[in-house]
Scaffold this motif. Structure first.
Motif, PDB file in Angstrom:
ATOM      1  N   ARG A 210      82.149  89.867   3.071  1.00  0.00           N
ATOM      2  CA  ARG A 210      81.142  90.653   3.789  1.00  0.00           C
ATOM      3  C   ARG A 210      80.604  89.884   4.991  1.00  0.00           C
ATOM      4  NH1 ARG A 210      79.452  92.002  -1.482  1.00  0.00           N
ATOM      5  NH2 ARG A 210      77.722  90.518  -1.376  1.00  0.00           N
ATOM      6  N   ILE A 211      80.390  88.575   4.823  1.00  0.00           N
ATOM      7  CA  ILE A 211      79.933  87.757   5.955  1.00  0.00           C
ATOM      8  C   ILE A 211      80.979  87.771   7.065  1.00  0.00           C
ATOM      9  CG2 ILE A 211      79.366  85.412   6.696  1.00  0.00           C
ATOM     10  CD1 ILE A 211      78.220  84.914   3.917  1.00  0.00           C
ATOM     11  N   ARG A 212      82.238  87.623   6.669  1.00  0.00           N
ATOM     12  CA  ARG A 212      83.321  87.646   7.658  1.00  0.00           C
ATOM     13  C   ARG A 212      83.373  88.991   8.380  1.00  0.00           C
ATOM     14  NH1 ARG A 212      88.552  87.661   4.620  1.00  0.00           N
ATOM     15  NH2 ARG A 212      87.813  89.790   4.333  1.00  0.00           N
ATOM     16  N   ASP A 213      83.282  90.073   7.619  1.00  0.00           N
ATOM     17  CA  ASP A 213      83.363  91.408   8.220  1.00  0.00           C
ATOM     18  C   ASP A 213      82.166  91.678   9.134  1.00  0.00           C
ATOM     19  OD1 ASP A 213      85.671  91.736   6.806  1.00  0.00           O
ATOM     20  OD2 ASP A 213      84.782  92.994   5.237  1.00  0.00           O
ATOM     21  N   GLN A 214      80.974  91.222   8.715  1.00  0.00           N
ATOM     22  CA  GLN A 214      79.786  91.434   9.541  1.00  0.00           C
ATOM     23  C   GLN A 214      79.854  90.595  10.814  1.00  0.00           C
ATOM     24  OE1 GLN A 214      77.887  93.781   8.885  1.00  0.00           O
ATOM     25  NE2 GLN A 214      75.945  93.501   9.956  1.00  0.00           N
ATOM     26  N   THR A 215      80.420  89.400  10.699  1.00  0.00           N
ATOM     27  CA  THR A 215      80.609  88.568  11.888  1.00  0.00           C
ATOM     28  C   THR A 215      81.586  89.235  12.852  1.00  0.00           C
ATOM     29  OG1 THR A 215      80.211  86.574  10.570  1.00  0.00           O
ATOM     30  CG2 THR A 215      81.246  86.272  12.719  1.00  0.00           C
ATOM     31  N   ASP A 216      82.655  89.794  12.302  1.00  0.00           N
ATOM     32  CA  ASP A 216      83.623  90.503  13.144  1.00  0.00           C
ATOM     33  C   ASP A 216      82.971  91.696  13.840  1.00  0.00           C
ATOM     34  OD1 ASP A 216      85.607  88.747  12.479  1.00  0.00           O
ATOM     35  OD2 ASP A 216      86.513  90.016  10.939  1.00  0.00           O
ATOM     36  N   LEU A 217      82.113  92.409  13.108  1.00  0.00           N
ATOM     37  CA  LEU A 217      81.425  93.559  13.701  1.00  0.00           C
ATOM     38  C   LEU A 217      80.501  93.107  14.825  1.00  0.00           C
ATOM     39  CD1 LEU A 217      80.716  96.565  13.742  1.00  0.00           C
ATOM     40  CD2 LEU A 217      79.021  96.109  11.947  1.00  0.00           C
ATOM     41  N   ALA A 218      79.756  92.026  14.591  1.00  0.00           N
ATOM     42  CA  ALA A 218      78.857  91.511  15.629  1.00  0.00           C
ATOM     43  C   ALA A 218      79.641  91.074  16.863  1.00  0.00           C
ATOM     44  CB  ALA A 218      78.039  90.346  15.078  1.00  0.00           C
ATOM     45  N   LEU A 219      80.822  90.496  16.649  1.00  0.00           N
ATOM     46  CA  LEU A 219      81.647  90.072  17.782  1.00  0.00           C
ATOM     47  C   LEU A 219      82.214  91.260  18.545  1.00  0.00           C
ATOM     48  CD1 LEU A 219      83.502  86.986  16.305  1.00  0.00           C
ATOM     49  CD2 LEU A 219      82.027  87.018  18.326  1.00  0.00           C
ATOM     50  N   ARG A 220      82.349  92.385  17.896  1.00  0.00           N
ATOM     51  CA  ARG A 220      82.777  93.584  18.621  1.00  0.00           C
ATOM     52  C   ARG A 220      81.669  94.070  19.558  1.00  0.00           C
ATOM     53  NH1 ARG A 220      84.514  97.498  14.038  1.00  0.00           N
ATOM     54  NH2 ARG A 220      84.642  98.980  15.782  1.00  0.00           N
ATOM     55  N   TYR A 221      80.423  93.764  19.223  1.00  0.00           N
ATOM     56  CA  TYR A 221      79.325  94.043  20.152  1.00  0.00           C
ATOM     57  C   TYR A 221      79.388  93.087  21.343  1.00  0.00           C
ATOM     58  CZ  TYR A 221      76.626  97.243  17.130  1.00  0.00           C
ATOM     59  OH  TYR A 221      76.191  98.318  16.391  1.00  0.00           O
ATOM     60  N   ASP A 222      79.588  91.810  21.053  1.00  0.00           N
ATOM     61  CA  ASP A 222      79.592  90.804  22.126  1.00  0.00           C
ATOM     62  C   ASP A 222      80.636  89.735  21.818  1.00  0.00           C
ATOM     63  OD1 ASP A 222      79.101  89.123  24.217  1.00  0.00           O
ATOM     64  OD2 ASP A 222      77.161  88.401  23.489  1.00  0.00           O
ATOM     65  N   PRO A 223      81.876  89.930  22.252  1.00  0.00           N
ATOM     66  CA  PRO A 223      82.936  88.951  21.967  1.00  0.00           C
ATOM     67  C   PRO A 223      82.680  87.576  22.566  1.00  0.00           C
ATOM     68  CG  PRO A 223      83.853  91.054  22.705  1.00  0.00           C
ATOM     69  CD  PRO A 223      82.377  91.110  22.960  1.00  0.00           C
ATOM     70  N   SER A 224      81.762  87.478  23.515  1.00  0.00           N
ATOM     71  CA  SER A 224      81.531  86.197  24.184  1.00  0.00           C
ATOM     72  C   SER A 224      80.471  85.341  23.492  1.00  0.00           C
ATOM     73  CB  SER A 224      81.098  86.437  25.636  1.00  0.00           C
ATOM     74  OG  SER A 224      79.834  87.099  25.688  1.00  0.00           O
ATOM     75  N   ASN A 225      79.860  85.828  22.409  1.00  0.00           N
ATOM     76  CA  ASN A 225      78.800  85.073  21.743  1.00  0.00           C
ATOM     77  C   ASN A 225      79.387  83.818  21.092  1.00  0.00           C
ATOM     78  OD1 ASN A 225      76.988  84.298  19.381  1.00  0.00           O
ATOM     79  ND2 ASN A 225      75.718  85.823  20.412  1.00  0.00           N
ATOM     80  N   ALA A 226      78.990  82.657  21.586  1.00  0.00           N
ATOM     81  CA  ALA A 226      79.572  81.392  21.125  1.00  0.00           C
ATOM     82  C   ALA A 226      79.226  81.108  19.669  1.00  0.00           C
ATOM     83  CB  ALA A 226      79.087  80.249  22.021  1.00  0.00           C
ATOM     84  N   LEU A 228      78.592  83.203  17.224  1.00  0.00           N
ATOM     85  CA  LEU A 228      79.354  84.076  16.332  1.00  0.00           C
ATOM     86  C   LEU A 228      80.816  83.650  16.249  1.00  0.00           C
ATOM     87  CD1 LEU A 228      77.877  87.555  17.300  1.00  0.00           C
ATOM     88  CD2 LEU A 228      77.554  86.343  15.144  1.00  0.00           C
ATOM     89  N   ASN A 229      81.380  83.251  17.363  1.00  0.00           N
ATOM     90  CA  ASN A 229      82.770  82.783  17.338  1.00  0.00           C
ATOM     91  C   ASN A 229      82.909  81.520  16.493  1.00  0.00           C
ATOM     92  OD1 ASN A 229      84.733  84.377  19.120  1.00  0.00           O
ATOM     93  ND2 ASN A 229      82.927  84.259  20.432  1.00  0.00           N
ATOM     94  N   GLU A 230      81.922  80.648  16.577  1.00  0.00           N
ATOM     95  CA  GLU A 230      81.947  79.433  15.763  1.00  0.00           C
ATOM     96  C   GLU A 230      81.829  79.778  14.278  1.00  0.00           C
ATOM     97  OE1 GLU A 230      79.220  75.409  15.073  1.00  0.00           O
ATOM     98  OE2 GLU A 230      78.952  76.637  16.872  1.00  0.00           O
ATOM     99  N   MET A 231      80.907  80.688  13.951  1.00  0.00           N
ATOM    100  CA  MET A 231      80.730  81.068  12.548  1.00  0.00           C
ATOM    101  C   MET A 231      81.946  81.801  11.998  1.00  0.00           C
ATOM    102  SD  MET A 231      76.798  82.148  11.794  1.00  0.00           S
ATOM    103  CE  MET A 231      76.611  83.187  13.223  1.00  0.00           C
ATOM    104  N   ARG A 232      82.594  82.571  12.833  1.00  0.00           N
ATOM    105  CA  ARG A 232      83.777  83.285  12.358  1.00  0.00           C
ATOM    106  C   ARG A 232      84.861  82.289  11.936  1.00  0.00           C
ATOM    107  NH1 ARG A 232      88.673  85.539  13.502  1.00  0.00           N
ATOM    108  NH2 ARG A 232      88.970  87.666  12.708  1.00  0.00           N
TER     109      ARG A 232
END
Length: 374
Positions: A210-226, A228-232
């Motif tokens: 769920r954490i992974r999926d929610q992180t992926d969803l957040a990155l779809r809002y803003d793929p440039s968020n550093a 979120l990319n690190e947490m993914r």
């Protein structure tokens, strides 16, 4: 000359002087009255000609046509534009993201309607270009009624529509960034909490997913968020580690089987009861009750005020599985239960187990091929 005659002469001169002055004034007045209407008409004619020339000017006609086209586009998408609120952070969801994506899909149409106005009267600049357009329309004496459809209701004008459309394009990007940034703290906390879990079970794996999926969803809002990319990257690594440890656990654990001396004749009654229970075998989501092992003799679970046993419990281990455990890991989950016999005095040590059960702490996973067929 006698005084009376002199007085008469003075009177005659005064009368003639008055008549001369009055005559000249009447003549001038007559000329003004005759000249006045012709000058007024000429002034009005000039104004009408100037107005007609202005209304017929190619620039004004072009401006009105472009304004009509833009207002048509604006009215078609007005509700979507109003629905965007960049200052309000909503819960991340597929529905919310779809709403923003649908709005963004209109941007090429909005920009195509605004671009001719920007290029014609504001050097193609979008940033507050509506102010320049408004000034140009004022110079050409263009009113709302010149480009609004008859009967249209609208709390604004071209300037307001241009500003709303321009700000929506900018606000959509801001909204995406704010939504993604607002999720960073929550996801980071969950990730660190999960990392510190001692006892690994399927819930931890589902939590990590769920954490992974929610992180992926957040990155779809803003793929440039550093962040979120690190947490993914961290989450993917953690999920892989947890799955590996989980598979090791499955490979290590064993089916306990019946305990020596246990009343194993009751195993079938326990199995039938659980398979018919809507919290176990009748859940309807592919959940299965596979086997039961009786792990000891009857235990007292309830006493009366005199200390007499009025209910016995039978300790068992039950093996269950569901599609995700079966398909992804080839595993069954084991639960410790105490099946409750009927109450009474003396208390019987027998089924039925309609009184229910108590759930223990065991939550192990075992390979399916180690579970007996029952």
């Amino acid at each position: 000359m006698p005084a009376q005659a002199q007085l008469g002469n003075l009177r005659d001169r005064a009368r003639r002087a008055v008549e001369n002055v009055t005559g000249r004034d009447d003549a001038r007045s007559g000329r003004r009255l005759s000249d006045g209407p012709s000058q007024l008409e000429a002034s009005r004619a000039r104004e009408a000609a100037e107005r007609a020339a202005l209304e017929a000017s190619p620039e004004r006609q072009e401006a009105i046509a472009l304004a009509r086209e833009l207002m048509t586009v604006f009215f078609a998408h007005r509700d979507q534009l109003r629905d965007l609120d960049a200052g309000y952070v909503r819960e991340l969801s597929e529905e919310d993201l779809a709403r923003i994506e649908a709005l963004e899909a209109t941007f090429p149409t909005l920009q195509a309607a605004m671009l001719p106005l920007a290029e014609r009267w504001s050097d193609g600049e979008y940033d507050e270009f509506w102010l320049n357009v408004e000034q140009a329309f004022r110079r050409m004496e263009i009113e709302d009624a010149d480009y609004m459809e008859v009967g249209a209701t609208f709390e604004g004008d071209l300037d307001w529509a241009l500003r709303t459309m321009t700000e929506a394009i900018a606000d959509a990007a801001t909204y995406r960034r704010e939504q993604a940034a607002g999720e960073v703290g929550t996801l980071r906390f969950q990730l660190e909490t999960l990392r510190n879990e001692d006892d690994l079970d399927d819930y931890d794996l589902e939590w990590a997913a769920r954490i992974r999926d929610q992180t992926d969803l957040a990155l779809r809002y803003d793929p440039s968020n550093a962040d979120l990319n690190e947490m993914r990257a961290e989450t993917i690594e953690l999920v892989a580690e947890m799955e590996s440890a989980f598979r090791d656990q499955i490979a290590t654990n064993r089916w306990p089987g019946h305990a020596g001396g246990a009343p194993t004749q009751h195993a079938r009654a326990v199995l039938d009861y659980l398979r018919g229970d809507d919290r176990w075998g009748q859940r309807g989501d592919g959940y299965e009750v596979l086997a039961v092992a009786v792990r000891g003799d009857w235990r007292p679970v309830k006493h009366n005020l005199l200390g007499q046993v009025i209910q016995w419990g039978l300790p068992v281990v039950v093996a269950t599985t569901k599609p995700s455990w079966r398909d992804d890991f080839g595993a069954a989950q084991l639960y410790e239960l105490t099946m409750l016999a009927p109450e009474g005095l003396p208390a019987p040590q027998r089924p039925p187990f309609d009184a229910g059960y108590h759930v223990g702490l065991s939550n192990q996973f075992v390979a399916l091929d180690r579970i007996p067929n029952q």
